[in-house]
Design an enzyme around this catalytic site. Sequence first.
Site, short mmCIF file in Angstrom:
data_model
loop_
_atom_site.label_atom_id
_atom_site.label_comp_id
_atom_site.label_asym_id
_atom_site.label_seq_id
_atom_site.Cartn_x
_atom_site.Cartn_y
_atom_site.Cartn_z
N GLU A 34 67.02 18.74 23.51
CA GLU A 34 66.93 18.88 24.97
C GLU A 34 66.82 20.34 25.39
OE1 GLU A 34 66.41 16.67 27.24
OE2 GLU A 34 66.44 15.03 25.83
N TYR A 117 70.77 17.22 34.41
CA TYR A 117 69.81 16.43 33.65
C TYR A 117 70.18 16.38 32.16
CZ TYR A 117 65.96 15.79 30.49
OH TYR A 117 65.21 15.39 29.42
N ASP A 135 64.28 14.37 35.75
CA ASP A 135 63.53 15.59 35.42
C ASP A 135 62.19 15.54 36.14
OD1 ASP A 135 62.09 13.72 34.01
OD2 ASP A 135 62.06 14.84 32.13
#
Length: 351
Positions: A34, A117, A135
Amino acid sequence: MQNFSKIIISWYQKNKRELPWRNTKNPYYIWLSEIILQQTRVEQGLPYYIKFVQKYPTVKYLAKATEDEVLRLWQGLGYYSRARNLHYTAQQIVLHYHSKFPTSYHELIQLKGVGTYTAAAIASFSVNEKKAVVDGNVYRVLSRYFGIEEDISNTQTQKKFQQLANELLNKTDAGKHNQALMEFGALQCVPKKPCCEVCPLNLTCFANLHQKVTLLPIKTKKTKISKRYFNYFVLITNNNKTYIQKREKNDIWAGLYEFPLLESKRLLSKKELLDSDFLRKLTEGKSVDIQSIGQYRKHQLTHQSIFYRFIEVKFPSGTNVKNLLNVLWEDLDKYPKPIIMQRFFLKCINL
């Protein structure tokens, strides 16, 4: 809304890309992916993910690394604050969590470099916590499907999207729902020229039914681009050494190494370079041989246009320059560098 998650997950199971971080529940690996994929395309980020997992298989290995080592492995990926935060957070997890990577949203959101997020993604992917991700891909899908014609750069609009995403979330399989929605935006509901004819949501999509696909989502806030001019002095000595310096924090490429830099507010002429106080101080007033002055090239960042060039200077061996590192030319590859420096280095060693 009742069928939305089912349709998205069904599409995902047939069309998803096979990516290594989707085959694990390990929060450390998910976190790595991520952070790497922030502001980065999957195709570009995948090789970096593989390199990091191989070199730092656990958070403890990453914490033991030096910042220079982490930045060197990150080199070329850009947005280097991500790498510094990655390293700092690894050390904090070893220190405060006894090397066990946290999995709850509440704990994750407190980590440096982890926003709402990313925390939702890690928590839902690793332990199926009921947290919806929002996102850029999710903004696009939801704004088009539900016809939300409000500016996504507005804080209140973002809260509205988060609330909607929470309502849509499949509570029994939050992780798969989140991945499916993000992948749907990345592959199907793309920014330009999406193939709406084969979209499983086309019969109920507001944007498709009202010919507004190209108009949504709405984002009025524009990025202001500033211009900067970098004049790099490459000091070449007879003993195959050169000089470099470490960039300070609170600027682009913080913590990376570069040649001595004269930054100017505009393009400088050859005479202005040779007569500059910077060169005079750098050489301590000694006579030097300017071997070449390169043409300005442009390197585009999100908020800045960097116009840069390299000035090669023949420099007396054994001269100590204050606040600069004197290194062998071939050892330059060991230091993390901005991509423009790396390109220059590779060009020189291949001559």
